[in-house]
Design a protein around this motif. Structure first.
Motif, PDB file in Angstrom:
ATOM      1  N   GLY A  65       0.772  -1.172   0.055  1.00 37.58           N
ATOM      2  CA  GLY A  65      -0.048   0.155   0.138  1.00 37.58           C
ATOM      3  C   GLY A  65       0.815   1.208  -0.093  1.00 37.58           C
ATOM      4  O   GLY A  65       2.144   1.214  -0.024  1.00 37.58           O
ATOM      5  N   GLU A  66       0.034   2.360  -0.159  1.00 36.64           N
ATOM      6  CA  GLU A  66       0.741   3.611   0.179  1.00 36.64           C
ATOM      7  C   GLU A  66       0.706   4.029   1.550  1.00 36.64           C
ATOM      8  O   GLU A  66       0.286   3.513   2.275  1.00 36.64           O
ATOM      9  N   LYS A  91      -8.056   5.680  -4.314  1.00 41.28           N
ATOM     10  CA  LYS A  91      -7.650   4.434  -4.430  1.00 41.28           C
ATOM     11  C   LYS A  91      -7.438   3.776  -2.804  1.00 41.28           C
ATOM     12  O   LYS A  91      -8.555   2.774  -2.506  1.00 41.28           O
ATOM     13  N   THR A  92      -6.865   4.291  -2.290  1.00 43.11           N
ATOM     14  CA  THR A  92      -6.366   3.726  -0.868  1.00 43.11           C
ATOM     15  C   THR A  92      -7.587   3.991   0.107  1.00 43.11           C
ATOM     16  O   THR A  92      -7.846   3.178   0.761  1.00 43.11           O
ATOM     17  N   ILE A 238       1.149  16.380  -0.509  1.00 45.32           N
ATOM     18  CA  ILE A 238       1.295  15.291  -0.962  1.00 45.32           C
ATOM     19  C   ILE A 238       2.351  14.643   0.007  1.00 45.32           C
ATOM     20  O   ILE A 238       3.674  15.614  -0.068  1.00 45.32           O
ATOM     21  N   VAL A 240       5.373  11.239   1.352  1.00 40.34           N
ATOM     22  CA  VAL A 240       5.495   9.931   1.177  1.00 40.34           C
ATOM     23  C   VAL A 240       6.037   9.318   2.549  1.00 40.34           C
ATOM     24  O   VAL A 240       5.345   8.605   3.175  1.00 40.34           O
ATOM     25  N   ARG A 280       0.899  22.094  -6.587  1.00 40.55           N
ATOM     26  CA  ARG A 280       1.579  20.708  -5.986  1.00 40.55           C
ATOM     27  C   ARG A 280       0.491  19.799  -5.841  1.00 40.55           C
ATOM     28  O   ARG A 280       0.837  18.458  -5.862  1.00 40.55           O
ATOM     29  N   ARG A 283      -0.218  17.341  -8.618  1.00 39.54           N
ATOM     30  CA  ARG A 283       0.942  16.750  -9.517  1.00 39.54           C
ATOM     31  C   ARG A 283       0.529  15.023  -9.884  1.00 39.54           C
ATOM     32  O   ARG A 283       1.017  14.637 -10.751  1.00 39.54           O
ATOM     33  N   TYR A 284      -0.222  14.600  -9.111  1.00 36.35           N
ATOM     34  CA  TYR A 284      -0.413  13.120  -9.403  1.00 36.35           C
ATOM     35  C   TYR A 284      -1.779  12.552  -9.758  1.00 36.35           C
ATOM     36  O   TYR A 284      -2.195  11.552  -9.694  1.00 36.35           O
ATOM     37  N   GLU A 287      -1.993   9.776 -12.095  1.00 35.67           N
ATOM     38  CA  GLU A 287      -1.451   8.506 -11.315  1.00 35.67           C
ATOM     39  C   GLU A 287      -2.711   7.719 -10.695  1.00 35.67           C
ATOM     40  O   GLU A 287      -3.149   6.720 -10.584  1.00 35.67           O
ATOM     41  N   GLN A 290      -5.472   6.547 -12.519  1.00 38.00           N
ATOM     42  CA  GLN A 290      -4.859   5.213 -13.191  1.00 38.00           C
ATOM     43  C   GLN A 290      -4.997   3.908 -11.993  1.00 38.00           C
ATOM     44  O   GLN A 290      -5.448   2.889 -12.107  1.00 38.00           O
ATOM     45  N   ALA A 291      -4.637   4.475 -10.819  1.00 35.26           N
ATOM     46  CA  ALA A 291      -4.424   3.318  -9.370  1.00 35.26           C
ATOM     47  C   ALA A 291      -5.918   3.283  -9.170  1.00 35.26           C
ATOM     48  O   ALA A 291      -6.201   1.759  -8.972  1.00 35.26           O
ATOM     49  N   HIS A 294      -7.141   0.710 -11.997  1.00 34.79           N
ATOM     50  CA  HIS A 294      -6.713  -0.561 -11.992  1.00 34.79           C
ATOM     51  C   HIS A 294      -7.241  -1.355 -10.623  1.00 34.79           C
ATOM     52  O   HIS A 294      -7.436  -2.508 -10.849  1.00 34.79           O
TER      53      HIS A 294
END
Lengths: 319, 523
Positions: A65-66, A91-92, A238, A240, A280, A283-284, A287, A290-291, A294
């Motif tokens: 996972g993220e 998604k998450t 965002i 990480v 900012r 930015r994703y 994606e 897409q996640a 999917h």
């Protein structure tokens, strides 16, 4: 990835969790506030003791996972729990809505992260929460209340059906202004309208805390700027790792670049560059879509497989 | 055997097999394939076994290099492993990531006339064989009642944990992320240091009795003060590293396609974003990537981008190739794989495409002037030399600062730059709390951090009153200072020799949990 059987318990075990037992992070309570918003109460006594208003956690639902940053919406030192309010938008978070039922374990939760909010000596404060920000502003309202300040709560929802935690806020607020888009509860209008109302009625407001979507926090900061009232916002860029390592959460505050995870998440709302923050945050977007796509496909495959009686289904009740 | 001389040894350095550049940029498999037994034996023939062993003084942890190479030469690889493992806990890691050309190999006697002995490749050969054969040190650990907490599971923390576990302490390592290994895990990519190697080294520590607690952010979940005052740790070692990335502070550096090398590498390595969407974390994919900086992190970032499918990767560095801080091998590999290098080029602004994304990098040419305080010639801009380098992603790999969390949450004394202040014994301003590695020195190498972790472990042993005997009794001549090895009171650690008497002993193998610990530490 949704076919992993241990993460998908169609029938959560009814046995009550033993406090502090094992390395797991059991979900001990869950409330579905709306069809996209839910709260999770997670047992982590050490974290409940350490948590302060304004801090957040990083949650992982499974090893692939993220790392998702979520503001701590409440903590209860007696029960040894922290409460997270999640909006299922990506998604998450949608996966969490499906998987995180009472009796399941979170894969990982690190925190409490970020610098705790400064609960200053202001005698009268306004705590503004809009959308996702309603829950995270609660610990700050409670902390100011415990400090003896007069707390005016301003909460914004789309309509009366989506109102939550009104009773919790009433316990810690001396005055509560509900704002709904359609006027079905409280006043009709945005939280900025509620904030202006509060400022008119209370000329002695010394501090405003505003948490919500960037555009709302910016509007609140602009509403208080002419009055010169200190305005604290809690930023959600965002991230990480959440420990000051990746720099993905950097924000412009005045002429400085700060990391929301270790220098924030609270900043002076009058100095934050909100245009930079919004840019900012996008930015994703590709994606993220897409996640989600999917994941939907994986879910559909799993459902088809169930129809063929092959593997157990992801049968979350919240989806 | 006749004495080796510079004329009698194989003249050429044994080359190491590598994946061809064209193939390897399609995968994250390791590039350097390492020596096989024959190659290692041949390279070991090149060591002169110098009596003064200059290579040992070039090694931050003083590995007995001639001794281990002699054993490789004698085909006693397990013996070689034991020789290395006396001072270096992670030979498979260090053989891969140490900058040997500026350490042991730079002072190798053979290197005076020929190419130096390939000490790093031999070390890796020994380390890899130890992992695949399952060798590990099986020390006879005499348990002590002491509990030591280690903050950070990177190289400094791992080295410190190993030494203290061998000295009989109960060691708990706290890691903020969800996987242990620190920079070895999130920073160094798989094609340079495979995850299996890290896993093996962590498993070796766990066999020594070290406990790892992940998702534990010390300072925030509990403070260093609480570890000492409330949680019953007799000593604490802080090795939280210098992970806070530096941005250049030029216009446009918060645009969408601009990120730190740390973010890129963390997404790719730790979060496995290269498998997106099978793993949930995405990674921004540029087609033309510019990486600013020329250290190891920059090389890693560039080579990751190539493997993620970037069409071109360009390195922008304000000094010349000679000043580039990367390991020679990494620079060489990056060149082989097709990275375009712009030496003596300084970025001055990131250019916006009008939608918040990157259109290019405005750069200026530099020339080298007088040496600066680092001894390297200072780059000075060439007037009127500005030009635009087209790219759609910019990665900054220009260094890192101290992680601020421990400083924010404790009363430990920091220096002006935010790093922890320690004395010669690695002791911080708080009694019982020690620190080492990048959080003290600023960004350095894996082996330097390990060296600091080991020296701090020695200080912790002194602080706790555990005699640090390993260095004394390792002397092949026998005991020194009139103290015999069997005096248990002084000997906390004996390496289990491969003799049956030891391996059948009651405490060899699995580490012993001190039975008295609960009573002693439950204060």
């Amino acid at each position: 990835m949704t076919s992993s059987s241990d993460a998908l318990r169609s029938d959560p075990a009814p046995t009550p969790p033993i406090p502090g037992a094992g390395p797991g992070l059991p979900v001990v309570d869950r409330v579905d506030i709306s069809d996209v918003t839910f709260s999770l109460e997670v047992l982590h006594p050490q974290m409940a003791r350490a948590a302060r208003a304004g801090q957040f956690v990083i949650v992982m639902t499974h090893p692939e996972g993220e790392r998702v940053p979520l503001t701590i919406a409440d903590f209860d030192r007696d029960r040894g729990t922290v409460t997270l309010v999640v909006q299922a938008v990506g998604k998450t978070t949608r996966e969490m809505q499906q998987l995180c039922q009472v009796g399941t374990d979170l894969h990982g939760m690190a925190g409490p992260l970020g610098v705790p909010s400064t609960i200053g000596s202001a005698r009268t404060v306004v705590c503004v929460g809009g959308g996702l920000g309603v829950a995270p502003v609660y610990p700050q309202a409670r902390a100011f209340h415990e400090r003896g300040a007069t707390v005016i709560g301003v909460l914004g929802f789309r309509n009366a059906d989506l109102v939550f935690w009104e009773d919790k806020f009433r316990e810690v607020c001396d005055e509560l202004i509900l704002c709904t888009d359609d006027g079905s509860a409280g006043i009709q209008g945005l939280v900025t309208d509620g904030l202006r109302l509060a400022l008119e009625q209370h000329p002695d407001v010394a501090e405003v805390v505003a948490i919500g979507p960037p555009v709302m926090m910016q509007a609140c900061a602009e509403a208080t700027r002419p009055h010169g009232i200190k305005t604290v916002v809690s930023l959600n860029p965002i991230m990480v790792d959440g420990t000051g390592m990746c720099g993905g959460c950097r924000v412009r505050v005045g002429d400085q670049v700060r990391f929301a995870c270790v220098d924030g998440p609270d900043f002076d709302g009058h100095a934050v560059d909100f245009a930079d923050l919004r840019s900012r945050l996008g930015r994703y977007r590709g994606e993220e879509a897409q996640a989600l796509d999917h994941w939907y496909h994986a879910c559909r495959r799993a459902e088809n497989a169930v129809a063929d009686d092959l593997i157990p289904a992801p049968t979350g009740q919240g989806a | 055997m006749a004495k080796r001389t510079i004329r009698s040894i194989p003249q050429d350095r044994t080359p190491v097999r590598e994946q061809p550049a064209a193939e390897r940029i399609g995968s994250f498999d390791e590039v350097n394939l390492g020596y096989d037994a024959d190659e290692a034996a041949r390279e070991a023939q090149r060591c002169l076994f110098c009596a003064d062993a200059p290579c040992m003084s070039g090694c931050p942890v003083s590995v007995d290099i001639p001794e281990f190479i002699r054993k490789v030469s004698d085909k006693d690889v397990q013996g070689a492993y034991e020789t290395i493992a006396r001072t270096n806990l992670l030979p498979a890691v260090c053989g891969r990531v140490c900058p040997q050309e500026s350490q042991c190999e730079s002072v190798c006697t053979v290197g005076g006339a020929l190419e130096p002995v390939a000490i790093g490749r031999l070390e890796r050969y020994v380390g890899d064989l130890a992992i695949s054969e399952g060798w590990s040190q099986r020390p006879y650990v005499v348990p002590t009642p002491y509990r030591v907490g280690i903050v950070g599971s990177g190289p400094a923390g791992m080295a410190c944990a190993a030494d203290l576990a061998k000295a009989g302490c109960q060691v708990t390592v706290f890691e903020a992320l969800h996987l242990a290994g620190g920079v070895l895990r999130y920073g160094i990519p798989d094609f340079r240091l495979p995850n299996e190697v890290i896993d093996a080294e962590i498993a070796a520590l766990e066999r020594l009795g070290v406990e790892f607690r992940t998702n534990t952010v010390v300072g925030r979940l509990f403070t260093v003060e609480q570890m000492v005052d409330e949680m019953g740790f007799d000593a604490v070692f802080i090795g939280t590293g210098a992970g806070y990335p530096t941005m250049l502070g030029i216009p446009g550096d918060s645009l969408g396609g601009v990120l730190s090398a740390n973010e890129l590498l963390t997404r790719a390595n730790l979060m496995k974003a290269r498998d997106f969407p099978m793993h949930d974390t995405p990674i921004p994919l540029g087609t033309r990537v510019a990486v600013v900086g020329a250290g190891n992190t920059a090389m890693d970032a560039m080579r990751v981008c190539l493997r993620l499918g970037a069409e071109s990767v360009q390195c922008v560095y304000r000094r010349s190739r000679a000043e580039a801080p990367a390991r020679a091998e990494e620079l060489h590999h990056a060149e082989q794989e097709g990275v375009e290098f712009h030496w003596l080029t300084n970025p001055v602004a990131v250019l916006d495409d009008g939608e918040g994304n990157v259109r290019g990098l405005r750069c200026q040419r530099m020339e080298l002037g007088e040496p600066d305080e680092s001894g390297r010639r200072r780059p000075v801009p060439v007037p009127g030399s500005e030009f635009a380098l087209p790219c759609d992603q910019v990665v900054f790999a220009i260094g890192t600062n101290a992680n601020p969390i421990i400083g924010q949450t404790s009363k430990l004394v920091l220096n002006r730059r935010g790093y922890l202040q320690v004395d010669d014994a690695f002791a911080t301003s708080m009694v019982g709390v020690f620190a080492g590695g990048d959080i003290v020195t600023g960004a350095a190498t894996v082996i330097e951090a390990m060296g600091a972790g080991r020296k701090a472990a020695a200080s912790i042993k002194r602080h706790l009153g555990i005699r640090d005997t390993s260095l004394w009794y390792d002397d092949p001549e026998g005991a020194r200072f009139g103290i015999a090895a069997h005096e248990r009171n002084f000997v906390r650690l004996r390496l289990a020799e491969r003799e049956p008497a030891y391996s059948a002993g009651p405490a060899s193998g699995a580490p012993t949990v001190p039975s008295t610990s609960t009573a002693v530490t439950a204060r």
